[in-house]
Design an enzyme around this catalytic site. Structure first.
Site, PDB file in Angstrom:
ATOM      1  CG  ASP A 145      -2.291   0.589   0.946  1.00  0.00           C
ATOM      2  OD1 ASP A 145      -2.313   1.787   0.654  1.00  0.00           O
ATOM      3  OD2 ASP A 145      -3.323  -0.098   1.041  1.00  0.00           O
ATOM      4  CG  HIS A 218      -5.343   3.668   0.465  1.00  0.00           C
ATOM      5  ND1 HIS A 218      -4.893   2.384   0.273  1.00  0.00           N
ATOM      6  CD2 HIS A 218      -6.595   3.707  -0.046  1.00  0.00           C
ATOM      7  CE1 HIS A 218      -5.839   1.681  -0.342  1.00  0.00           C
ATOM      8  NE2 HIS A 218      -6.884   2.465  -0.548  1.00  0.00           N
ATOM      9  CB  SER A 556      -9.307   0.275  -0.570  1.00  0.00           C
ATOM     10  OG  SER A 556      -8.647   0.375  -1.788  1.00  0.00           O
TER      11      SER A 556
END
Ligand SMILES: *[C@@H]1O[C@H](CO)[C@@H](O)[C@H](O)[C@H]1NC(C)=O
Ligand SMILES: *[C@@H]1O[C@H](CO)[C@@H](O)[C@H](O)[C@H]1NC(C)=O
Ligand SMILES: *[C@@H]1O[C@H](CO)[C@@H](O)[C@H](O)[C@H]1NC(C)=O
Ligand SMILES: *[C@@H]1O[C@H](CO)[C@@H](O)[C@H](O)[C@H]1NC(C)=O
Ligand SMILES: *[C@@H]1O[C@H](CO)[C@@H](O)[C@H](O)[C@H]1NC(C)=O
Ligand SMILES: *[C@@H]1O[C@H](CO)[C@@H](O)[C@H](O)[C@H]1NC(C)=O
Length: 780
Positions: A145, A218, A556
């Site tokens: 990520d 994220h 996600s």
């Protein structure tokens, strides 16, 4: 047995034959150097070379006509043998003829696509999966990520046992300091950007860090969702307040930073797979997908890396994609990957719009109100406030893109904008920058009624497409239209849940229709989890607010829920293969919502189908003890590659070994998958019948008798033989056959129809359930 309700779901759609992403295969048009992934046959390395790197470098130099070992962006040794390098398409074609070169793939770009979820998933129980898995303590979850924010309380290693002895990974030090990221919680941290820089130019180190530190947010969010520690009093500006915890709170996190401001590249992702498998991760979580959908497995770096990871016993969870609710939109569909769609929880953030005529329109918002915005303000439709149009309507302005609005026409007003083009939070920023007082963000017709709450920079609420039309009509019928907001904060238990999120990508599987994808759904809407200190909750550059936790939505967010749960299952059952873990998660998933009806679809309000939710919504406590599992070996997957007619070359690219296929390789639906899909071509002269064989392994009670129950879809015959499986020992395998017989339908050219049923085996305490899809399609 509440989940044995009949699925009388019927859905038809037009088959789009060539949905396989052509983009990934097409050679770049002009002679622009770009990044390529080169697979080498290391067995034919000439003896003059003592190791692979110099051989690769010299092979590359032979076409680039320069001697430079540093021309290699990555050297792959574990999941793949070969290298990544920049070259022109002509050089790539030339290189393809060099000895030892097996294949050359142009690099692809991938994009990134919780207080409450542990409660919603019933993890809190004093007995069950958490204590039995020791909260995941012996397991390492690799997160591919944007990096991590190590100072977050979610990653504290306080009171944790020593790092598991099987772990061989390490941490790079942060630039500008010699501090390692590692502790007993974050056990590995590395960065991968060679191909990203080759394709995007140098990383702007003022804006992002080349260290594992997360400047986007994220990666911090997904890592803490999978394996964050318990943090009390977590919330985002008071929203979703409670104790935040990941799924496997004691599992270790290994950070593989593969994603940067403009996405991630396949060559870097493959390098991360190589490293992660070598390091000894048990689970890999990839909340990202290849741009442009689904390349064939042999050109897809996630499928390639995932295959090798699976062979090494590593469970790989991927996001199904955010391209719903369109048919055929599901991504990461290789049968050795677990593909996770997103669903809602019973928590919401209601925020009403009250029109001047008293009509109340319900929406949702994460705007932190102080009450002052809850007064009447003039209301304007963005398209009526277009810059340079002097009040005449403009389609572009409707989307509230930068520079499209006339400040004099929106100052002090609430502006009605529509979704599409720029991001949702960006629209709010545009309205605010031009002097607007608030925003109502309406879905376009294609978004339907599914809502996503955002942490906007101004008072704002999201409403569905129908509500958008009502507000538009009100404004057009009333010269002095006004409205006000009413924000309610966090509410639990008021909405039906789970519901399949509108944006969650849907089947059918665009690559292999005989494998149902997505596999299952997990919470992916309004998930609270840890955030970086370098980016505001809206992720806008102008957002100077800082939060320790943020609420965001996407597949996600669903993916790391399943990664964390897989870590728990791996801890509780160390001998289980990745396929066994997936089987346990799928066959125990449920299909119903809080009203005990089949889950509905947020986009349409209609019933969802296995094309939307796969085998259903994940149920961790049940997955701990599934009774039976559908296991798979590398050999089974190779047989699958034969069944989809892969050439020796393509098969070898995936399996990393020469594959030899029998003359009749069977049907791809023969793979011992925990769900079934029969696909009939109506033009075939033969009757529409298919026989599946499935083999189940007993992991429940040594002596147990399972009987079958079938929910037969309308207009189809399904026979299961035998109808009873009697096990006398643990790990015993027994097989059964499923015969599907379907009549021909009258369908137009290119049309297809799918009906769904269920096959469930039960011994009285376990229910082992598989959805079955029966598709009839008429060729063009
Ligand atoms: C990091 O360590 C090196 C070698 O020990 C030393 O020269 C350098 O000054 C250190 N840097 C910082 C920022 O502490
Ligand atoms: C790099 O990022 C900084 C901070 O966002 C920005 O001000 C600068 O213009 C960027 N430089 C380049 C070359 O894009
Ligand atoms: C959480 O918040 C409550 C109420 O504000 C407070 O009493 C408590 O001490 C806080 N707990 C922690 C661990 O900060
Ligand atoms: C027009 O809007 C004003 C202010 O919003 C409101 O007071 C009035 O009732 C509306 N008239 C109609 C016909 O809806
Ligand atoms: C814009 O419209 C107003 C009133 O409709 C008019 O007075 C003004 O002249 C127009 N401006 C331009 C630049 O057309
Ligand atoms: C593979 O080839 C066989 C024989 O040509 C054909 O019948 C079958 O439909 C093909 N299967 C797939 C998945 O393309």
């Amino acid at each position: 047995m509440s989940n044995m309700v009949p699925v009388k779901v019927y859905r038809s759609f037009v088959v789009v034959v060539l949905l396989v992403a052509v983009g990934a295969m097409a050679a770049p048009a002009e002679e622009k150097p770009t990044s390529y992934i080169v697979r080498m046959d290391k067995s034919i390395m000439p003896l003059v070379f003592t190791s692979h790197s110099p051989w690769y470098a010299s092979t590359l130099a032979s076409v680039k006509r320069s001697i430079a070992e540093d021309g290699l962006l990555h050297v792959y040794n574990v999941v793949f043998h070969g290298f990544a390098a920049v070259m022109t398409p002509t050089q790539a074609t030339e290189l393809e003829k060099s000895p030892g070169v097996v294949s050359i793939i142009p690099d692809t770009v991938a994009q990134l696509r919780t207080t409450h979820s542990p409660d919603f998933l019933h993890l809190q129980a004093p007995v069950g999966i958490w204590p039995e898995a020791d909260y995941g303590s012996d397991v390492v979850v690799g997160i591919f990520d944007t990096g991590i924010w190590p100072e977050s309380a979610s990653f504290s290693d306080e009171g944790m046992a020593p790092v598991p002895s099987h772990w061989k990974g390490s941490c790079i030090a942060e630039e500008g300091s010699n501090t390692s990221f590692c502790n007993k919680k974050i056990v590995g941290a590395r960065v991968f950007y060679a191909s990203y820089e080759a394709m995007n130019g140098p990383i702007n180190e003022t804006a992002e860090l080349k260290s594992p530190r997360d400047s986007i947010g994220h990666g911090t969010h997904t890592a803490s969702t999978a394996a964050g520690r318990s943090v009390q009093n977590a919330s985002m500006f008071g929203f979703a307040a409670g104790t935040a915890r990941g799924m496997a709170p004691m599992a270790r996190i290994a950070v593989y930073k593969t994603c940067w401001a403009n996405g991630c590249t396949g060559a870097d992702i493959l390098a991360a797979f190589d490293q992660a498998v070598l390091d000894g991760v048990d689970v890999i979580s990839l909340s990202l997908g290849i741009d442009g959908g689904t390349p064939p497995y042999y050109l897809d770096p996630i499928a390639l890396g995932g295959f090798a990871a699976m062979e090494h016993g590593v469970f790989v969870a991927t996001a199904a994609g955010n391209r719903g609710p369109s048919d055929f939109s599901v991504e990461n569909v290789a049968p050795w990957l677990t593909t996770v769609g997103a669903s809602t929880m019973d928590r919401s953030f209601p925020a009403d719009v009250i029109l001047g005529n008293g009509e109340v329109i319900s929406g949702i918002s994460l705007y932190k109100s102080d009450g002052s915005e809850e007064q009447d303000m003039p209301l304007v439709i963005a398209s009526d406030a277009a810059l340079g149009n002097n009040g005449t309507s403009s389609f572009v302005a409707n989307l509230c893109t930068a520079g499209s609005l006339d400040p004099s026409l929106i100052r002090g007003k609430i502006v009605l904008c529509e979704r599409g083009d720029n991001s949702r939070v960006d629209k709010g920023e545009v309205v605010k920058a031009e002097g607007g007082a608030g925003m109502i963000l309406a879905n376009s017709a294609s978004d339907g009624e599914g809502l996503i709450a955002d942490c906007h920079m101004l008072p704002a609420t999201a409403v569905g497409a129908r509500s958008g039309s009502i507000i538009r009509r009100f404004i057009h019928s009333n010269k002095s239209a006004t409205a006000r907001f009413k924000f309610y904060g966090t509410r639990l238990g008021i909405n039906r849940a789970p519901v399949v999120a509108s944006f969650s990508s849907r089947g059918p599987n665009p690559e292999t229709q005989e494998i149902l994808k997505p596999d299952l759904v997990a919470p992916g809407v309004d998930i609270l989890a840890a955030w970086t200190g370098l980016s505001g909750p809206s992720t806008l550059a102008t957002d100077s607010r800082r939060v320790k936790f943020n609420i965001i939505s996407g597949t996600s967010m669903a993916c790391p829920h399943v990664s964390g749960l897989a870590a728990l299952l791996k801890a509780a059952h160390p001998s289980w293969t990745p396929s066994a873990i997936r089987s346990a998660l799928m066959t125990t998933a449920y299909l119903t919502d809080s009203t005990t009806h089949i889950m509905t679809d947020e986009a349409t309000g209609k019933l969802s189908t296995p094309f939307d939710f796969g085998s259903g919504h994940v149920d961790p406590q049940k997955a701990l003890d599934p009774g039976l599992i559908y296991d798979l070996t590398t050999h089974d997957y190779i047989t699958f590659l034969c069944s989809i007619n892969y050439t020796k070359q393509a098969g070898r690219m995936v399996a990393r070994q020469a594959i030899s296929c029998p003359r009749n390789s069977g049907n791809p639906g023969d793979l011992n998958y925990p769900s079934l899909s029969a696909v009939f071509d109506q033009s075939s002269a033969s009757a529409l019948t298919r026989i599946f064989t499935r083999t189940v392994t007993n992991v429940g009670n040594a002596r147990s008798d399972y009987t079958v129950q079938v929910v037969v879809p309308q207009g189809v015959q399904i026979t299961v033989k035998p109808t009873k499986l009697s096990f006398t020992g643990l790990n015993q395998k027994l097989s059964y056959k499923v015969m599907v017989k379907a009549g021909k339908l009258s369908l137009g050219a290119g049309e297809s129809e799918t009906v769904f049923g269920l096959i469930s085996w039960t011994d009285g305490s376990h229910v082992v359930q598989s959805p079955i899809a029966v598709t009839r399609q008429e060729p063009y």
